[in-house]
Design a protein around this motif. Sequence first.
Motif: not given
Length: 456
Positions: A12-13, A15-20, A23, A169, A172
């Motif tokens: 999840l971390v 995925v969050a970094l990739c999503l950031g 963005t 999102l 992700a």
Amino acid sequence: MRLVLQLVARLLVVVALCLGAATIWATIDAYRSVDRATAASAERVSEALEALYWRELLLRSSRAREHLVPVPEWRTIETMKLISPGICVQFEPAGAFENPLCGQSKGIGKAPPAWFAASVQTFLGNHAAVARSISTRNVTAGTVSAIADPDAAISLAWQHIVDNIHVALLMALAIAFFASLAIAHTLAPAQQIVAALQRMAHGQYRTSLPRFRSMELAMIGQAVSHLGERLAQATEERAVLTRRLLEIRSDERRALARELHDEFGQNLSAILAFASTIEATAGREQAKSDVAQDARMISQATRRIMACLRGTLNRLRHPPAEELGLEACLVDLVDSWRSQHATQPMIQLDLQGDLADVRGTVAATAYRVAQECLTNSLRHSAAREIVLRIERRTGAENALLIRVEDDGGGDAAKVAQSAGFGLTGIRERVAALGGSLSIARARRGVSVAATIPLAA
């Protein structure tokens, strides 16, 4: 934390970094797409005006070339269609009171947050104007200048980011969900490995594990199986060595008992006979003489030594349980302790099951366990009642249970940690036969229980 949860959290971390990162990339790309739209609008409008310029040049050759463009027809619906939303086009040189021709900017997106607009302008700067000549052959024909409306450009960028982020999102979340299922499925065999290690901790060393598909887990399972085999082999070798040690010790005890009996016993008997003769002779001549008194003291001391020697010989010799059977020897053991302690404590003997055919090493070991536990309870506690229970369990268990429980209020933890020779000896004996010994807290004292497999 469980390994599955740790891996899912790390996923999840990531995925969050990739999503950031996605963005940020979408923001830059959306902002730069406005520059591309500006250049494209200027190019399309300049090409359209170039066509108008050459048409006017051919149709109205009598007019001066500097008056050919801009013609009134260029500000038409067709020209508006060539301009991207949020882009404004200006003809240079501009006429008096002439406003830029802008593309439709209403409804191109929701108003972005103030922080987004400020951040974009701070980090990415303003959009530059794009100029295109109408005719490359005649520079006096004029140029087309296109520039993006700042508010419309930011609204377009925000709408582009929102659209892309929604898709990113959802992707992700889908990746995190399916990857979590894949991780959980991949690590499921770890529970079987942990269960095998737990069984090994309880003495079941030879534990078979299935062949896992994952190479790493297969290597771990193979290592656990090899470890179990080595532990089982080491345990068997230790049991053999312990049995051999007990046999050697028993032989030495018997030899020592013979030596004590042959040497000390005969000499003590002679001393006792001499003392009795002296006492009898002195008693006839002078009943209260010092010689008679000394002879009586020698006799008493000799009897005490002989009694102590007999007790030592009884403990050194093999218990008669090997030959006579366990039940008769236990009854004799309890009767001897009862005769020595007539009042307290009260010793109860509880025999359960058929003990008639329990002989040999198992009977000798059970006898030694009962003897040592009774001795400890009588010597080291203020017990008023001691229960000796011998139970033969049949069926799959097929074992002999020896339990000694007293109400002396002792500390089971201290007893279990004791390094005395008595408890150490019975532990070794029981372990040599593949059994187990446990010391626990009883209701009002200490309970010592030993389990010996009859297959031994």
